[in-house]
Design a protein around this motif. Structure first.
Motif, PDB file in Angstrom:
ATOM      1  N   MET A   1       0.848  -1.185   0.000  1.00 54.03           N
ATOM      2  CA  MET A   1       0.000   0.000   0.000  1.00 54.03           C
ATOM      3  C   MET A   1       0.884   1.235   0.000  1.00 54.03           C
ATOM      4  SD  MET A   1      -2.827   1.220   2.825  1.00 54.03           S
ATOM      5  CE  MET A   1      -3.854  -0.204   2.506  1.00 54.03           C
ATOM      6  N   GLY A   2       0.564   2.233  -0.761  1.00 53.33           N
ATOM      7  CA  GLY A   2       1.350   3.435  -0.807  1.00 53.33           C
ATOM      8  C   GLY A   2       1.219   4.238   0.432  1.00 53.33           C
ATOM      9  N   ALA A   3       2.264   5.018   0.733  1.00 53.76           N
ATOM     10  CA  ALA A   3       2.253   5.807   1.945  1.00 53.76           C
ATOM     11  C   ALA A   3       1.130   6.804   1.933  1.00 53.76           C
ATOM     12  CB  ALA A   3       3.604   6.504   2.105  1.00 53.76           C
ATOM     13  N   GLU A   4       0.745   7.293   0.713  1.00 56.38           N
ATOM     14  CA  GLU A   4      -0.303   8.300   0.672  1.00 56.38           C
ATOM     15  C   GLU A   4      -1.669   7.729   1.025  1.00 56.38           C
ATOM     16  OE1 GLU A   4       0.221   6.442  -3.407  1.00 56.38           O
ATOM     17  OE2 GLU A   4       1.495   7.231  -1.805  1.00 56.38           O
ATOM     18  N   ASN A   5      -1.821   6.397   0.910  1.00 56.51           N
ATOM     19  CA  ASN A   5      -3.109   5.768   1.220  1.00 56.51           C
ATOM     20  C   ASN A   5      -3.174   5.265   2.649  1.00 56.51           C
ATOM     21  OD1 ASN A   5      -4.067   6.138  -1.416  1.00 56.51           O
ATOM     22  ND2 ASN A   5      -3.024   4.249  -2.116  1.00 56.51           N
ATOM     23  N   GLU A   6      -2.073   5.383   3.392  1.00 59.85           N
ATOM     24  CA  GLU A   6      -2.037   4.896   4.763  1.00 59.85           C
ATOM     25  C   GLU A   6      -2.485   5.993   5.714  1.00 59.85           C
ATOM     26  OE1 GLU A   6       1.870   3.526   5.479  1.00 59.85           O
ATOM     27  OE2 GLU A   6       1.673   1.736   4.221  1.00 59.85           O
ATOM     28  N   THR A   7      -3.327   5.622   6.662  1.00 62.92           N
ATOM     29  CA  THR A   7      -3.808   6.556   7.672  1.00 62.92           C
ATOM     30  C   THR A   7      -3.211   6.176   9.013  1.00 62.92           C
ATOM     31  OG1 THR A   7      -5.892   6.811   6.487  1.00 62.92           O
ATOM     32  CG2 THR A   7      -5.837   7.522   8.801  1.00 62.92           C
ATOM     33  N   ALA A   8      -2.562   7.126   9.665  1.00 64.26           N
ATOM     34  CA  ALA A   8      -1.941   6.852  10.961  1.00 64.26           C
ATOM     35  C   ALA A   8      -3.013   6.544  11.996  1.00 64.26           C
ATOM     36  CB  ALA A   8      -1.106   8.049  11.397  1.00 64.26           C
ATOM     37  N   VAL A   9      -2.788   5.494  12.759  1.00 65.55           N
ATOM     38  CA  VAL A   9      -3.736   5.084  13.804  1.00 65.55           C
ATOM     39  C   VAL A   9      -3.475   5.895  15.072  1.00 65.55           C
ATOM     40  CG1 VAL A   9      -4.408   3.179  15.329  1.00 65.55           C
ATOM     41  CG2 VAL A   9      -4.019   2.753  12.889  1.00 65.55           C
ATOM     42  N   THR A  10      -4.516   6.494  15.635  1.00 66.85           N
ATOM     43  CA  THR A  10      -4.390   7.267  16.872  1.00 66.85           C
ATOM     44  C   THR A  10      -5.123   6.615  18.039  1.00 66.85           C
ATOM     45  OG1 THR A  10      -6.310   8.616  16.271  1.00 66.85           O
ATOM     46  CG2 THR A  10      -4.136   9.441  15.626  1.00 66.85           C
ATOM     47  N   GLU A  11      -5.917   5.598  17.745  1.00 69.90           N
ATOM     48  CA  GLU A  11      -6.588   4.857  18.798  1.00 69.90           C
ATOM     49  C   GLU A  11      -6.857   3.437  18.320  1.00 69.90           C
ATOM     50  OE1 GLU A  11     -10.103   7.018  19.728  1.00 69.90           O
ATOM     51  OE2 GLU A  11     -11.096   6.566  17.835  1.00 69.90           O
ATOM     52  N   PHE A  12      -7.014   2.538  19.276  1.00 72.65           N
ATOM     53  CA  PHE A  12      -7.235   1.131  18.972  1.00 72.65           C
ATOM     54  C   PHE A  12      -8.603   0.696  19.487  1.00 72.65           C
ATOM     55  CE2 PHE A  12      -2.562   1.445  19.396  1.00 72.65           C
ATOM     56  CZ  PHE A  12      -2.189   0.963  18.157  1.00 72.65           C
ATOM     57  N   ILE A  13      -9.051  -0.430  18.942  1.00 69.74           N
ATOM     58  CA  ILE A  13     -10.281  -1.078  19.411  1.00 69.74           C
ATOM     59  C   ILE A  13      -9.892  -2.387  20.085  1.00 69.74           C
ATOM     60  CG2 ILE A  13     -12.495  -2.095  18.769  1.00 69.74           C
ATOM     61  CD1 ILE A  13     -12.505  -0.268  16.307  1.00 69.74           C
ATOM     62  N   LEU A  14     -10.174  -2.495  21.384  1.00 73.19           N
ATOM     63  CA  LEU A  14      -9.907  -3.737  22.111  1.00 73.19           C
ATOM     64  C   LEU A  14     -11.111  -4.662  21.930  1.00 73.19           C
ATOM     65  CD1 LEU A  14      -8.422  -2.296  25.439  1.00 73.19           C
ATOM     66  CD2 LEU A  14      -7.160  -3.494  23.639  1.00 73.19           C
ATOM     67  N   GLU A  15     -10.909  -5.763  21.230  1.00 73.11           N
ATOM     68  CA  GLU A  15     -12.035  -6.652  20.944  1.00 73.11           C
ATOM     69  C   GLU A  15     -12.425  -7.506  22.142  1.00 73.11           C
ATOM     70  OE1 GLU A  15     -11.535  -8.860  17.327  1.00 73.11           O
ATOM     71  OE2 GLU A  15     -12.224  -7.098  16.203  1.00 73.11           O
ATOM     72  N   GLY A  16     -11.479  -7.723  23.060  1.00 77.67           N
ATOM     73  CA  GLY A  16     -11.806  -8.525  24.247  1.00 77.67           C
ATOM     74  C   GLY A  16     -12.295  -9.905  23.848  1.00 77.67           C
ATOM     75  N   PHE A  17     -13.486 -10.283  24.351  1.00 81.94           N
ATOM     76  CA  PHE A  17     -14.094 -11.574  24.023  1.00 81.94           C
ATOM     77  C   PHE A  17     -15.366 -11.332  23.221  1.00 81.94           C
ATOM     78  CE2 PHE A  17     -11.501 -12.340  27.757  1.00 81.94           C
ATOM     79  CZ  PHE A  17     -10.831 -13.515  27.421  1.00 81.94           C
ATOM     80  N   SER A  18     -15.234 -10.537  22.164  1.00 84.84           N
ATOM     81  CA  SER A  18     -16.393 -10.136  21.366  1.00 84.84           C
ATOM     82  C   SER A  18     -17.052 -11.302  20.637  1.00 84.84           C
ATOM     83  CB  SER A  18     -15.982  -9.068  20.338  1.00 84.84           C
ATOM     84  OG  SER A  18     -14.923  -9.540  19.522  1.00 84.84           O
ATOM     85  N   GLY A  19     -16.331 -12.427  20.513  1.00 82.39           N
ATOM     86  CA  GLY A  19     -16.907 -13.588  19.838  1.00 82.39           C
ATOM     87  C   GLY A  19     -17.952 -14.309  20.663  1.00 82.39           C
ATOM     88  N   LEU A  20     -18.041 -13.997  21.948  1.00 76.08           N
ATOM     89  CA  LEU A  20     -19.005 -14.661  22.827  1.00 76.08           C
ATOM     90  C   LEU A  20     -20.388 -14.046  22.678  1.00 76.08           C
ATOM     91  CD1 LEU A  20     -16.884 -14.917  26.113  1.00 76.08           C
ATOM     92  CD2 LEU A  20     -17.216 -16.689  24.385  1.00 76.08           C
ATOM     93  N   ASP A  21     -21.399 -14.802  23.083  1.00 73.36           N
ATOM     94  CA  ASP A  21     -22.769 -14.303  23.100  1.00 73.36           C
ATOM     95  C   ASP A  21     -22.876 -13.103  24.035  1.00 73.36           C
ATOM     96  OD1 ASP A  21     -25.806 -14.819  22.648  1.00 73.36           O
ATOM     97  OD2 ASP A  21     -25.575 -14.736  24.839  1.00 73.36           O
ATOM     98  N   GLN A  22     -23.776 -12.160  23.738  1.00 74.73           N
ATOM     99  CA  GLN A  22     -23.893 -10.937  24.518  1.00 74.73           C
ATOM    100  C   GLN A  22     -24.207 -11.221  25.985  1.00 74.73           C
ATOM    101  OE1 GLN A  22     -23.154  -7.909  23.373  1.00 74.73           O
ATOM    102  NE2 GLN A  22     -23.450  -7.104  25.438  1.00 74.73           N
ATOM    103  N   ARG A  23     -25.083 -12.183  26.247  1.00 73.34           N
ATOM    104  CA  ARG A  23     -25.412 -12.525  27.642  1.00 73.34           C
ATOM    105  C   ARG A  23     -24.199 -13.105  28.356  1.00 73.34           C
ATOM    106  NH1 ARG A  23     -31.382 -15.464  27.238  1.00 73.34           N
ATOM    107  NH2 ARG A  23     -32.537 -13.628  26.457  1.00 73.34           N
TER     108      ARG A  23
END
Length: 317
Positions: A1-23
């Protein structure tokens, strides 16, 4: 990917145990909150009792209170996000917060490894050389040993902050974990993290395996001394105490060796996440009960403190 198409990340998403059922995620969140409160209150109780009861102002409890103080911060650095994510859905963490969490996690972890070796040395002297215990474990030595453990932790924190801020992140910002651990964080880096991989691997191997060797050597000495105790009842009690200590040490060292002694990139993210629960949740909640709250002197001090507090809150007429 070209440098011009890259967006610097300023925050992350912690997925934790998102694969589990909501309950199931909500149940897990409540369970982890209960465990965290138990850990924090148990360790805070140990620190309080050590400060107010002169019977607990000994080298052993000085080391245990330092371990308790460390455990409160260690478990807080990761567990708060762990039970907040499923209950509130707030998964975002800033780049600086992520780096800070990672540095404190590893700095406090290294401090604890050294402190565990120091505590095993204290127990070795107390059991194997009881007549020389007071002469060897002087207050100055105790302070120097604890200070050395914290200096190692602060050194780890400083070097990791410097190296982490040299990394750049772009593209995906999803961390497949419940905190900013090495493996899931480094895989998102657009720059080469090999220097940090190698430095971490060498440093953690030295700290973890070095601490483990000293700890095992001292406990082998303790077991040898126990075998020569004349009373069978004394041997049984000492073996029971040592076995409980060794169980918690096996959890702590086993999980750390599995994740950090060999290069973390060789460990799958799913394995990393599951094994990390052992040293961020299970081990911290066991410590207050294994090292202190089963001790008769601690229980007596706790009962007396409760009795004094009750008498002040509800004075008899």
């Amino acid at each position: 990917m070209g440098a011009e198409n890259e967006t610097a990340v300023t925050e992350f998403i912690l997925e934790g145990f998102s694969g589990l059922d909501q309950r199931l995620q909500l149940f897990l969140s409540l369970l982890l909150l209960l465990i965290y409160l138990t850990t924090a209150m148990g360790n805070a109780t140990i620190i309080f009792l050590m400060c107010v009861d002169h019977r607990l102002q000994t080298p052993m409890y000085f080391f245990i209170s330092n371990l308790a103080f460390l455990e409160i911060w260690f478990t807080s650095s990761t567990s708060i996000k762990l039970f907040v994510i499923p209950s509130s859905g707030r998964r975002m963490i800033s780049l600086s917060s992520c780096f800070t969490q990672s540095c404190f996690y590893f700095a406090l972890g290294c401090t604890e490894m050294v402190l565990l070796a120091v505590m095993s040395f204290d127990r070795y002297v107390a059991i194997c050389q009881p007549l020389r215990y007071a002469a060897i474990m002087k207050p100055e030595l105790c302070i120097h040993l604890v200070a050395a453990a914290w200096v190692i932790g602060i050194t780890v924190l400083s070097y990791r902050l410097v190296l982490l801020y040299k990394l750049t992140f772009c593209g995906s910002n999803k961390i497949h974990h419940f905190f900013c651990d090495n493996s899931p964080l480094f895989t998102l880096s657009c720059s080469d993290p090999s220097l940090l991989w190698k430095t971490d691997s060498v440093l953690f191997s030295v700290v973890i395996l070095g601490s483990l060797c000293f700890t095992l050597a001292f406990y082998m000495g303790i077991l040898f001394c126990i075998l020569h105790l004349p009373a069978a009842a004394g041997r049984k009690k000492a073996f029971a105490t040592c076995s409980s200590h060794l169980t918690t040490l096996a959890i702590a060292y086993g999980s750390c060796i599995a994740l950090y002694v060999r290069p973390s990139r060789d460990v799958s993210l799913e394995t990393n996440r599951i094994v990390a629960l052992l040293n961020t949740v299970l081990y911290p909640v066991l410590n207050p009960f294994i090292y202190s709250l089963r001790n008769k002197t601690v229980i007596l001090a706790l009962n007396e403190a409760i009795a004094r507090a009750t008498a002040q809150l509800f004075p008899s007429s």
